[in-house]
Write a protein that holds these residues in place. Structure first.
Motif, PDB file in Angstrom:
ATOM      1  N   ARG A  50       0.823  -1.207   0.000  1.00 39.66           N
ATOM      2  CA  ARG A  50       0.000   0.000   0.000  1.00 39.66           C
ATOM      3  C   ARG A  50       0.864   1.266   0.000  1.00 39.66           C
ATOM      4  O   ARG A  50       0.523   2.258  -0.648  1.00 39.66           O
ATOM      5  N   VAL A  51       1.986   1.219   0.705  1.00 35.68           N
ATOM      6  CA  VAL A  51       2.929   2.347   0.640  1.00 35.68           C
ATOM      7  C   VAL A  51       3.501   2.453  -0.767  1.00 35.68           C
ATOM      8  O   VAL A  51       3.589   3.549  -1.342  1.00 35.68           O
ATOM      9  N   LEU A  52       3.889   1.320  -1.345  1.00 33.09           N
ATOM     10  CA  LEU A  52       4.457   1.303  -2.691  1.00 33.09           C
ATOM     11  C   LEU A  52       3.514   1.936  -3.707  1.00 33.09           C
ATOM     12  O   LEU A  52       3.945   2.650  -4.625  1.00 33.09           O
ATOM     13  N   LEU A  53       2.215   1.689  -3.543  1.00 31.02           N
ATOM     14  CA  LEU A  53       1.223   2.186  -4.503  1.00 31.02           C
ATOM     15  C   LEU A  53       0.639   3.546  -4.116  1.00 31.02           C
ATOM     16  O   LEU A  53      -0.352   3.988  -4.695  1.00 31.02           O
ATOM     17  N   GLY A  54       1.252   4.193  -3.131  1.00 28.90           N
ATOM     18  CA  GLY A  54       0.840   5.546  -2.770  1.00 28.90           C
ATOM     19  C   GLY A  54      -0.453   5.632  -1.997  1.00 28.90           C
ATOM     20  O   GLY A  54      -1.041   6.715  -1.885  1.00 28.90           O
ATOM     21  N   LEU A  55      -0.910   4.503  -1.443  1.00 31.36           N
ATOM     22  CA  LEU A  55      -2.168   4.501  -0.694  1.00 31.36           C
ATOM     23  C   LEU A  55      -1.954   4.823   0.785  1.00 31.36           C
ATOM     24  O   LEU A  55      -2.902   5.174   1.484  1.00 31.36           O
ATOM     25  N   VAL A  56      -0.724   4.657   1.243  1.00 29.27           N
ATOM     26  CA  VAL A  56      -0.359   4.940   2.634  1.00 29.27           C
ATOM     27  C   VAL A  56       0.955   5.709   2.619  1.00 29.27           C
ATOM     28  O   VAL A  56       1.860   5.366   1.849  1.00 29.27           O
ATOM     29  N   ARG A  57       1.049   6.724   3.453  1.00 32.78           N
ATOM     30  CA  ARG A  57       2.283   7.510   3.518  1.00 32.78           C
ATOM     31  C   ARG A  57       3.249   6.861   4.507  1.00 32.78           C
ATOM     32  O   ARG A  57       2.881   6.554   5.637  1.00 32.78           O
ATOM     33  N   PRO A  58       4.517   6.669   4.107  1.00 29.45           N
ATOM     34  CA  PRO A  58       5.477   6.032   5.019  1.00 29.45           C
ATOM     35  C   PRO A  58       5.882   6.968   6.160  1.00 29.45           C
ATOM     36  O   PRO A  58       5.854   8.191   6.006  1.00 29.45           O
ATOM     37  N   THR A  59       6.257   6.384   7.273  1.00 30.20           N
ATOM     38  CA  THR A  59       6.821   7.161   8.373  1.00 30.20           C
ATOM     39  C   THR A  59       8.234   7.590   8.011  1.00 30.20           C
ATOM     40  O   THR A  59       8.626   8.741   8.240  1.00 30.20           O
ATOM     41  N   ARG A  60       8.995   6.659   7.446  1.00 35.64           N
ATOM     42  CA  ARG A  60      10.352   6.935   6.960  1.00 35.64           C
ATOM     43  C   ARG A  60      10.631   6.036   5.769  1.00 35.64           C
ATOM     44  O   ARG A  60       9.981   5.011   5.578  1.00 35.64           O
ATOM     45  N   GLY A  61      11.634   6.425   4.983  1.00 40.05           N
ATOM     46  CA  GLY A  61      12.077   5.597   3.868  1.00 40.05           C
ATOM     47  C   GLY A  61      11.284   5.837   2.596  1.00 40.05           C
ATOM     48  O   GLY A  61      10.386   6.681   2.538  1.00 40.05           O
ATOM     49  N   THR A  62      11.629   5.054   1.565  1.00 41.91           N
ATOM     50  CA  THR A  62      11.012   5.232   0.253  1.00 41.91           C
ATOM     51  C   THR A  62      10.600   3.890  -0.344  1.00 41.91           C
ATOM     52  O   THR A  62      11.176   2.843  -0.037  1.00 41.91           O
ATOM     53  N   ALA A  63       9.617   3.950  -1.224  1.00 40.53           N
ATOM     54  CA  ALA A  63       9.163   2.793  -2.002  1.00 40.53           C
ATOM     55  C   ALA A  63       8.877   3.317  -3.398  1.00 40.53           C
ATOM     56  O   ALA A  63       7.926   4.082  -3.603  1.00 40.53           O
ATOM     57  N   THR A  64       9.704   2.939  -4.380  1.00 41.47           N
ATOM     58  CA  THR A  64       9.628   3.543  -5.703  1.00 41.47           C
ATOM     59  C   THR A  64       9.693   2.508  -6.817  1.00 41.47           C
ATOM     60  O   THR A  64      10.041   1.343  -6.603  1.00 41.47           O
ATOM     61  N   PHE A  65       9.396   2.981  -8.012  1.00 42.46           N
ATOM     62  CA  PHE A  65       9.534   2.186  -9.233  1.00 42.46           C
ATOM     63  C   PHE A  65      10.677   2.809 -10.026  1.00 42.46           C
ATOM     64  O   PHE A  65      10.511   3.871 -10.634  1.00 42.46           O
ATOM     65  N   GLY A  66      11.846   2.183  -9.947  1.00 45.09           N
ATOM     66  CA  GLY A  66      13.013   2.741 -10.623  1.00 45.09           C
ATOM     67  C   GLY A  66      13.354   4.134 -10.138  1.00 45.09           C
ATOM     68  O   GLY A  66      13.811   4.980 -10.920  1.00 45.09           O
ATOM     69  N   GLY A  67      13.129   4.403  -8.865  1.00 44.91           N
ATOM     70  CA  GLY A  67      13.443   5.706  -8.284  1.00 44.91           C
ATOM     71  C   GLY A  67      12.293   6.696  -8.313  1.00 44.91           C
ATOM     72  O   GLY A  67      12.407   7.797  -7.752  1.00 44.91           O
ATOM     73  N   THR A  68      11.174   6.337  -8.939  1.00 43.88           N
ATOM     74  CA  THR A  68      10.030   7.248  -9.052  1.00 43.88           C
ATOM     75  C   THR A  68       8.861   6.755  -8.203  1.00 43.88           C
ATOM     76  O   THR A  68       8.416   5.614  -8.376  1.00 43.88           O
ATOM     77  N   PRO A  69       8.359   7.573  -7.283  1.00 44.85           N
ATOM     78  CA  PRO A  69       7.174   7.168  -6.511  1.00 44.85           C
ATOM     79  C   PRO A  69       5.973   6.971  -7.431  1.00 44.85           C
ATOM     80  O   PRO A  69       5.880   7.606  -8.496  1.00 44.85           O
ATOM     81  N   TYR A  70       5.049   6.112  -7.013  1.00 51.61           N
ATOM     82  CA  TYR A  70       3.876   5.834  -7.842  1.00 51.61           C
ATOM     83  C   TYR A  70       3.133   7.114  -8.219  1.00 51.61           C
ATOM     84  O   TYR A  70       2.722   7.288  -9.377  1.00 51.61           O
ATOM     85  N   ALA A  71       2.975   8.034  -7.263  1.00 47.99           N
ATOM     86  CA  ALA A  71       2.223   9.272  -7.514  1.00 47.99           C
ATOM     87  C   ALA A  71       2.886  10.156  -8.553  1.00 47.99           C
ATOM     88  O   ALA A  71       2.234  11.041  -9.130  1.00 47.99           O
ATOM     89  N   SER A  72       4.178   9.935  -8.817  1.00 50.60           N
ATOM     90  CA  SER A  72       4.898  10.776  -9.783  1.00 50.60           C
ATOM     91  C   SER A  72       5.054  10.117 -11.151  1.00 50.60           C
ATOM     92  O   SER A  72       5.644  10.721 -12.056  1.00 50.60           O
TER      93      SER A  72
END
Length: 298
Positions: A50-72
């Motif tokens: 859910r964090v990876l897909l931008g449905l939940v905001r992380p407390t710390r750290g990143t979850a991206t697709f090749g360096g790009t967040p799902y929302a971007s």
């Protein structure tokens, strides 16, 4: 088809009040492979997705697709296909369900028939979803994720509840997607569900990473044991007790917590116990997986 890109989870932590659902999690999922995201229920798998897909905001750290967040992502539906909690309007047909999603994503209607054919439910496309079996719903959910012909597939428990025929089909289908160069991440709480279709495993427990690597590396983590049997198992058990070799009783003999059969055989010899079988036994993948998630292995 969009090209496969890596999924990159880096130092990901998610807290819900006093509860830490995901704890400093780091791993990478590469294109061209099926990666199993494994752990018991409550391990933090769905929160991570859910964090990876931008449905939940992380407390710390990143979850991206090749360096790009799902929302971007510029055209997310054409980059990433995701199925977490599949919901369908029971009064809609499968075809109309897919048309709604295609229209919303700005995709050509021709994709609807293409994905219906791809997942093998064209024959039932004009039936209402309310009459679908669980297996057909899983196929419709997969068809929805494929509408944009994405290079990345993120699937949460896609095999859960399927009959043997459905499991066989989806295993082959996931393999074909990876063979096309896509990135395929499949979550499950059971290794046995996915072990015939995955190349890599990422195992978490209590929100933390406990193992990332190939299936063969998981098997290497298995603790070697020795199985020994005798016509007189009671005497054999006494011999192992005398040699201070721990054991459990199995269907085909006593399973000794000792990797060297020579040591176990010598204990029986010293006690004058006849041995009918003696060989090294390696724990299976499922045992290794359970040991990891239960904190019994490093």
């Amino acid at each position: 088809m969009a090209s496969g890109i890596p999924i990159e989870i880096t130092g990901l932590t998610k807290q819900f009040g006093a509860v830490t659902a995901v704890d400093d999690l780091t791993f990478t999922v590469e294109p061209g492979k099926v990666t199993g995201f494994l752990g018991p229920n409550g391990a933090g798998k769905t929160t991570t997705l859910r964090v990876l897909l931008g449905l939940v905001r992380p407390t710390r750290g990143t979850a991206t697709f090749g360096g790009t967040p799902y929302a971007s992502l510029t055209r997310p539906f054409e980059s990433v296909g995701a199925a977490l909690e599949a919901t369908f309007h029971p009064g809609r047909t499968a075809r109309n369900h897919l048309r709604v999603y295609a229209t919303a994503a700005g995709l050509p209607r021709s994709r609807v028939q293409e994905v219906l054919d791809q997942v093998g439910i064209s024959e039932f496309a004009d039936r209402r979803v309310a009459g679908y079996s669980l297996g057909m719903r899983q196929r419709l959910s997969l068809a929805t994720t494929l509408l944009g012909d994405p290079g990345v597939l993120v699937l949460d428990e896609p095999i859960n509840g399927l009959d043997p025929e459905g499991i066989k089909w989806i295993r082959g289908f996931l393999r074909s997607l990876a063979d096309e160069g896509r990135t395929v991440l499949v979550s499950s709480h059971l290794l046995s569900e996915v072990q015939q279709s995955v190349d890599e495993v990422v195992i978490i427990s209590k929100g933390r990473l406990v193992k990332a690597g190939t299936l063969s590396s998981l098997e290497l983590d298995a603790e070697a044991q020795t199985i020994i049997d005798s016509p007189d198992r009671r005497a054999l058990a006494a011999a192992l007790d005398a040699a201070r070799i721990p054991y459990t009783e199995g269907r085909n003999g006593l399973i000794a917590a000792e990797p060297d059969p020579a040591v176990v055989g010598h204990a029986a010899f010293v006690a004058g116990v006849e041995v009918s079988s003696l060989h090294r036994l390696k724990s299976g993948l499922e045992e290794s997986f359970l040991a990891l998630v239960n904190g019994e292995a490093e």
